[in-house]
Scaffold this motif. Structure first.
Motif, PDB file in Angstrom:
ATOM      1  N   GLY A 245      46.286  93.850 154.605  1.00  0.00           N
ATOM      2  CA  GLY A 245      46.157  93.977 156.052  1.00  0.00           C
ATOM      3  C   GLY A 245      45.224  95.078 156.508  1.00  0.00           C
ATOM      4  N   SER A 246      44.761  95.930 155.591  1.00  0.00           N
ATOM      5  CA  SER A 246      43.804  96.970 155.994  1.00  0.00           C
ATOM      6  C   SER A 246      42.487  96.331 156.413  1.00  0.00           C
ATOM      7  N   THR A 247      41.918  96.837 157.498  1.00  0.00           N
ATOM      8  CA  THR A 247      40.565  96.456 157.909  1.00  0.00           C
ATOM      9  C   THR A 247      39.763  97.742 158.041  1.00  0.00           C
ATOM     10  N   VAL A 248      38.621  97.781 157.387  1.00  0.00           N
ATOM     11  CA  VAL A 248      37.895  99.032 157.202  1.00  0.00           C
ATOM     12  C   VAL A 248      36.425  98.833 157.533  1.00  0.00           C
ATOM     13  N   VAL A 249      35.853  99.795 158.259  1.00  0.00           N
ATOM     14  CA  VAL A 249      34.409  99.829 158.450  1.00  0.00           C
ATOM     15  C   VAL A 249      33.829 100.859 157.491  1.00  0.00           C
ATOM     16  N   VAL A 250      32.782 100.461 156.778  1.00  0.00           N
ATOM     17  CA  VAL A 250      32.148 101.326 155.784  1.00  0.00           C
ATOM     18  C   VAL A 250      30.725 101.601 156.231  1.00  0.00           C
ATOM     19  N   ALA A 251      30.373 102.870 156.346  1.00  0.00           N
ATOM     20  CA  ALA A 251      29.016 103.252 156.722  1.00  0.00           C
ATOM     21  C   ALA A 251      28.091 103.199 155.508  1.00  0.00           C
ATOM     22  N   HIS A 252      26.810 102.954 155.767  1.00  0.00           N
ATOM     23  CA  HIS A 252      25.810 103.009 154.698  1.00  0.00           C
ATOM     24  C   HIS A 252      25.867 104.361 153.997  1.00  0.00           C
ATOM     25  N   ALA A 253      26.204 105.412 154.751  1.00  0.00           N
ATOM     26  CA  ALA A 253      26.254 106.763 154.185  1.00  0.00           C
ATOM     27  C   ALA A 253      27.353 106.939 153.156  1.00  0.00           C
ATOM     28  N   ALA A 254      28.258 105.975 153.029  1.00  0.00           N
ATOM     29  CA  ALA A 254      29.270 106.060 151.971  1.00  0.00           C
ATOM     30  C   ALA A 254      28.638 105.962 150.592  1.00  0.00           C
ATOM     31  N   GLY A 255      27.405 105.469 150.550  1.00  0.00           N
ATOM     32  CA  GLY A 255      26.701 105.387 149.277  1.00  0.00           C
ATOM     33  C   GLY A 255      27.286 104.328 148.364  1.00  0.00           C
ATOM     34  N   ALA A 256      27.202 104.591 147.064  1.00  0.00           N
ATOM     35  CA  ALA A 256      27.689 103.630 146.070  1.00  0.00           C
ATOM     36  C   ALA A 256      29.194 103.815 145.918  1.00  0.00           C
ATOM     37  N   ALA A 257      29.952 103.152 146.759  1.00  0.00           N
ATOM     38  CA  ALA A 257      31.398 103.277 146.753  1.00  0.00           C
ATOM     39  C   ALA A 257      32.003 102.374 145.674  1.00  0.00           C
ATOM     40  N   ARG A 258      33.316 102.528 145.463  1.00  0.00           N
ATOM     41  CA  ARG A 258      34.000 101.736 144.435  1.00  0.00           C
ATOM     42  C   ARG A 258      35.403 101.397 144.908  1.00  0.00           C
ATOM     43  N   LEU A 259      35.768 100.130 144.746  1.00  0.00           N
ATOM     44  CA  LEU A 259      37.147  99.708 144.959  1.00  0.00           C
ATOM     45  C   LEU A 259      37.919  99.884 143.670  1.00  0.00           C
ATOM     46  N   GLU A 260      39.138 100.396 143.787  1.00  0.00           N
ATOM     47  CA  GLU A 260      39.999 100.567 142.621  1.00  0.00           C
ATOM     48  C   GLU A 260      41.402 100.099 142.971  1.00  0.00           C
ATOM     49  N   GLY A 261      42.089  99.517 141.995  1.00  0.00           N
ATOM     50  CA  GLY A 261      43.454  99.069 142.206  1.00  0.00           C
ATOM     51  C   GLY A 261      43.573  97.559 142.125  1.00  0.00           C
ATOM     52  N   ASP A 262      44.767  97.075 142.431  1.00  0.00           N
ATOM     53  CA  ASP A 262      45.061  95.642 142.391  1.00  0.00           C
ATOM     54  C   ASP A 262      44.856  95.073 143.786  1.00  0.00           C
ATOM     55  N   LEU A 263      43.614  94.748 144.115  1.00  0.00           N
ATOM     56  CA  LEU A 263      43.219  94.375 145.471  1.00  0.00           C
ATOM     57  C   LEU A 263      42.523  93.027 145.493  1.00  0.00           C
ATOM     58  N   THR A 264      42.728  92.284 146.576  1.00  0.00           N
ATOM     59  CA  THR A 264      41.875  91.148 146.903  1.00  0.00           C
ATOM     60  C   THR A 264      41.300  91.406 148.282  1.00  0.00           C
ATOM     61  N   VAL A 265      39.965  91.443 148.383  1.00  0.00           N
ATOM     62  CA  VAL A 265      39.274  91.905 149.588  1.00  0.00           C
ATOM     63  C   VAL A 265      38.157  90.926 149.940  1.00  0.00           C
ATOM     64  N   VAL A 266      38.009  90.655 151.229  1.00  0.00           N
ATOM     65  CA  VAL A 266      36.793  89.998 151.714  1.00  0.00           C
ATOM     66  C   VAL A 266      35.859  91.089 152.208  1.00  0.00           C
ATOM     67  N   HIS A 267      34.669  91.144 151.619  1.00  0.00           N
ATOM     68  CA  HIS A 267      33.669  92.164 151.945  1.00  0.00           C
ATOM     69  C   HIS A 267      32.554  91.496 152.749  1.00  0.00           C
ATOM     70  N   CYS A 268      32.428  91.891 154.004  1.00  0.00           N
ATOM     71  CA  CYS A 268      31.456  91.291 154.924  1.00  0.00           C
ATOM     72  C   CYS A 268      30.321  92.269 155.167  1.00  0.00           C
ATOM     73  N   ARG A 269      29.088  91.755 155.133  1.00  0.00           N
ATOM     74  CA  ARG A 269      27.924  92.615 155.369  1.00  0.00           C
ATOM     75  C   ARG A 269      26.895  91.889 156.235  1.00  0.00           C
ATOM     76  N   PRO A 270      26.037  92.641 156.911  1.00  0.00           N
ATOM     77  CA  PRO A 270      24.918  92.026 157.626  1.00  0.00           C
ATOM     78  C   PRO A 270      23.951  91.395 156.634  1.00  0.00           C
ATOM     79  N   PRO A 271      22.966  90.653 157.138  1.00  0.00           N
ATOM     80  CA  PRO A 271      21.961  90.110 156.216  1.00  0.00           C
ATOM     81  C   PRO A 271      21.185  91.223 155.535  1.00  0.00           C
ATOM     82  N   GLU A 272      20.721  90.950 154.338  1.00  0.00           N
ATOM     83  CA  GLU A 272      19.883  91.922 153.640  1.00  0.00           C
ATOM     84  C   GLU A 272      18.561  92.038 154.402  1.00  0.00           C
ATOM     85  N   PRO A 273      18.091  93.249 154.665  1.00  0.00           N
ATOM     86  CA  PRO A 273      16.815  93.386 155.393  1.00  0.00           C
ATOM     87  C   PRO A 273      15.711  92.594 154.696  1.00  0.00           C
ATOM     88  N   GLY A 274      14.946  91.862 155.496  1.00  0.00           N
ATOM     89  CA  GLY A 274      13.860  91.042 154.982  1.00  0.00           C
ATOM     90  C   GLY A 274      14.246  89.611 154.695  1.00  0.00           C
TER      91      GLY A 274
END
Length: 349
Positions: free
Chosen positions: A317-346
């Motif tokens: 049930g967590s919903t999270v906004v991640v900034a580009h400034a978070a850098g190379a982040a990592r998910l850890e644990g027993d999780l199932t997540v939908v990761h949504c992103r804008p289109p890749e530039p270009g």
């Protein structure tokens, strides 16, 4: 201290956000409450706008997401766009996130409607973005969970106009492809495609960042044609409709079935969605490249660890906004997540 400097000097780079459910004209919301682990007895809260910098059509603030410090996310992004979005994204899209994510729980069938293209939105609505969207089915209920996508056969413009003028709901709905769905199915909905979502279908929805809908079947849902057609006349509004029939080949290019794929990272959307948004299902320990993004946790618990060593606890049930400034982040644990992103530039060139 300026807001930009504040962003760059230690502000949280990944932020859990509460539910944001502006009232809608149709029923739903129980599945959103169940996912988030709470009770919500509202009857018309079927949409949870996650990390939204988009307002409802005709509203000044409704639909926007608020950060824990009291600011609208929209205003925070405008104050420090490269921090939130990254330099390459800003070069292409300015200070727009180029993305709107929703949880949508259809407590009743939605009306037949469609959305304008970028070109139509520029000409008639003063917007760079139209509203292409995609659905990630995450839950279903009832005996026959279905969605409706595109006309089965080509339809003449005068026929569409007659259906709309007479509000012939049975003809409109009956003309569409009816598609059974289950969790793990995804549907790409190009701008102009007439569509509807059936009762009992719960989705994570990715959209371009607008609230533009042309509601063909408005009687019994909306008050009048002005709200149904974004203030446009019927003739102009119906120019948005793709009247071409969608055969099996077209449908197979738009729909994916991913429930049986159990890789750590599963791309969810059709190839045609790439110029508009990206979505992956992530399971377990997964590395995330630097990007603005939205996480919707479907199951389990764990952490998001950003490259500055700060952990954010995650749970179903967590919903999270991640900034580009978070850098190379990592998910850890027993999780199932939908990761949504804008289109890749270009990707839209």
């Amino acid at each position: 201290m300026s807001s930009v400097h504040s962003e760059q000097s230690g502000a949280a780079r990944a932020i859990a956000l509460p539910a944001n459910q502006p009232q809608q004209f149709y029923r739903g919301g129980a599945s959103i409450a169940a996912l988030r682990g709470g009770e919500d007895d509202r009857e018309y809260g079927p949409e949870d706008w996650v990390a939204s910098t988009t307002t409802r059509f005709g509203h000044a603030e409704s639909g926007l997401s608020r950060l824990p410090d009291g600011r609208w996310l929209r205003d925070a992004v405008r104050a420090a766009p490269e921090w939130w979005l990254g330099r390459e994204h800003v070069a292409e899209f300015g200070d727009s996130t180029a993305l709107l994510v929703k949880l949508l729980d259809a407590g009743q069938r939605l009306p037949v409607h469609c959305h304008p293209s970028d070109a139509f939105a520029r000409q008639h609505l003063g917007s760079r973005f139209g509203k292409t969207e995609a659905w990630v089915v995450v839950g279903t209920s009832g005996a026959n969970p279905v969605v409706y996508l595109g006309f089965r056969e080509d339809v003449a413009p005068e026929v569409v106009a007659e259906w709309v003028a007479t509000q012939d709901s049975s003809a409109m709905l009956g003309s569409l492809n009816e598609i059974p769905v289950r969790p793990g199915d995804t549907v790409h909905v190009p701008a102009g495609t007439p569509h509807a979502i059936g009762a009992g279908v719960f989705i994570v929805e990715l959209q371009q960042p607008t609230d533009f809908s042309i509601t063909l079947e408005w009687q019994g849902f909306l008050a009048d044609t002005e709200s149904a057609f974004l203030g446009l006349d019927q003739r102009s509004a119906l120019e948005t409709v793709n009247r071409s029939g969608f055969d099996d080949a077209v449908l197979s290019s738009l729909i994916r079935h991913t429930a049986d794929q159990d890789a750590a990272r599963v791309p969810l959307l059709a190839e045609d969605a790439a110029p508009f948004f990206r979505a992956d299902r992530l399971r377990g320990a997964v590395d995330l490249e630097p990007s603005f993004g939205v996480l919707v946790v479907l199951d389990g618990s764990g952490k998001l660890r950003s490259d500055e060593g700060v952990d954010l606890d995650l749970h179903r049930g967590s919903t999270v906004v991640v900034a580009h400034a978070a850098g190379a982040a990592r998910l850890e644990g027993d999780l199932t997540v939908v990761h949504c992103r804008p289109p890749e530039p270009g990707s839209r060139r």
